[in-house]
Write an enzyme that holds these catalytic residues in place. Structure first.
Site, short mmCIF file in Angstrom:
data_model
loop_
_atom_site.label_atom_id
_atom_site.label_comp_id
_atom_site.label_asym_id
_atom_site.label_seq_id
_atom_site.Cartn_x
_atom_site.Cartn_y
_atom_site.Cartn_z
N VAL A 176 32.67 11.25 -19.60
CA VAL A 176 31.61 12.25 -19.42
C VAL A 176 31.24 12.47 -17.96
O VAL A 176 30.52 13.42 -17.65
CB VAL A 176 30.33 11.89 -20.22
CG1 VAL A 176 30.63 11.86 -21.72
CG2 VAL A 176 29.71 10.59 -19.74
N SER A 203 14.98 7.57 -22.37
CA SER A 203 14.67 6.14 -22.46
C SER A 203 13.18 5.92 -22.22
O SER A 203 12.54 6.67 -21.47
CB SER A 203 15.46 5.36 -21.41
OG SER A 203 15.04 4.01 -21.34
N TYR A 234 18.39 3.23 -13.26
CA TYR A 234 18.57 3.73 -14.62
C TYR A 234 17.35 4.53 -15.07
O TYR A 234 17.48 5.62 -15.65
CB TYR A 234 18.80 2.54 -15.55
CG TYR A 234 18.91 2.89 -17.01
CD1 TYR A 234 20.04 3.53 -17.50
CD2 TYR A 234 17.89 2.57 -17.90
CE1 TYR A 234 20.15 3.84 -18.86
CE2 TYR A 234 17.99 2.88 -19.25
CZ TYR A 234 19.12 3.51 -19.72
OH TYR A 234 19.23 3.83 -21.05
N LYS A 256 17.22 8.46 -16.33
CA LYS A 256 16.72 8.89 -17.63
C LYS A 256 15.52 9.82 -17.49
O LYS A 256 15.29 10.70 -18.34
CB LYS A 256 16.36 7.67 -18.48
CG LYS A 256 17.59 6.90 -18.97
CD LYS A 256 18.55 7.77 -19.76
CE LYS A 256 19.66 6.99 -20.42
NZ LYS A 256 20.56 7.84 -21.22
#
Length: 256
Positions: free
Chosen positions: A68, A147, A161, A165
């Site tokens: 992806v 998330s 991260y 998100k």
């Protein structure tokens, strides 16, 4: 739950990150409802296994090896899905990773770029690949995985991260509002910790896992199937007035 019995029969969903965890569980759930599944993942063996499981239960599925982080891979997967099944009704952008845990000052360029490539670029490429087709059909639903971490910032272990998100959440909102009057719904899910290979892949320590668990009033992690059933509901005709929102699934935790 759907508004119309048999609603998913013969419809097609493209799922990234389908080789395991939430992606695989969601693929099986949509197959149960009669949908065709296009499973996309960089893990070719796991992806093939997902499709084999589906076929053994009488479902129709196609495995497409997909990185992806590469726009051409995602474009090719969407094109192959249309060739195989004629149309795409739903897309679930589930592929994502924290890559590895890191304190903020130790986040280097490589970790930052890899994290954003899989979590943000992957969702961007997926939506840009499928939207022209959905717009031509006059309808479609896209669900992205965000998330709970975007609410907390990921201090100490995963600011990289959490920030990625947060971008997924914002991108979902923007796409949903831009195309809401053209038959497109776009939503996101913000899970707390779920029992998947995600934590092992990120090298999450037992102490960190224990900290995550202590923040969940239900006293357990989520199950992939619980997220998959939510994706099914969000794509159904039971909530057609719902778009732009994120749904928090966290056993009551994730807020501190």
């Amino acid at each position: 739950m759907t508004g119309t019995p048999g609603y998913f029969q013969g419809k097609t969903i493209v799922i990234t990150g389908a080789a395991s965890g939430i992606g695989r569980a969601t693929a099986q759930i949509f197959t149960r409802e009669g949908a065709h599944v296009v499973a996309c993942d960089i893990d070719e063996e796991g992806n093939d296994n997902t499709v084999e499981i589906i076929r053994q239960t009488g479902g129709r599925a196609l495995a497409v090896a997909t990185d992806v982080t590469r726009r051409e891979d995602v474009d090719a997967a969407v094109a192959e899905a249309i060739r195989e099944f004629g149309r795409i009704d739903f897309m679930f952008n589930c592929a994502g990773a924290a890559v590895r845990r890191s304190a903020f000052l130790d986040i280097d360029d490589d970790l930052w770029r890899r994290t954003w490539a899989i979590n943000v670029d992957g969702v961007l490429y997926g939506m840009q690949a499928v939207l022209p087709h959905m717009l031509e059909n006059g309808r479609g639903v896209i669900v992205n995985v965000a998330s709970m971490s975007h609410k907390r910032g990921g201090p100490g272990t995963s600011v990289h991260y959490a920030s990625a998100k947060g971008a997924v959440l914002t991108m979902t909102l923007g796409v949903a509002r831009e195309f809401a009057n053209r038959g497109i719904r776009c939503l996101s899910i913000s899970p707390g910790p779920v029992e998947t290979p995600f934590q092992a892949a990120a090298a999450t320590t037992p102490d960190t896992m224990a900290t995550f668990l202590s923040d969940v009033p239900m006293g357990r992690f989520g199950k992939p199937e619980e997220i998959g059933e939510l994706v099914l509901f969000m794509c159904s005709d039971a909530c057609e007035f719902m778009t732009a929102d994120t749904v928090y699934v966290n056993g009551g935790g994730g807020w501190r």
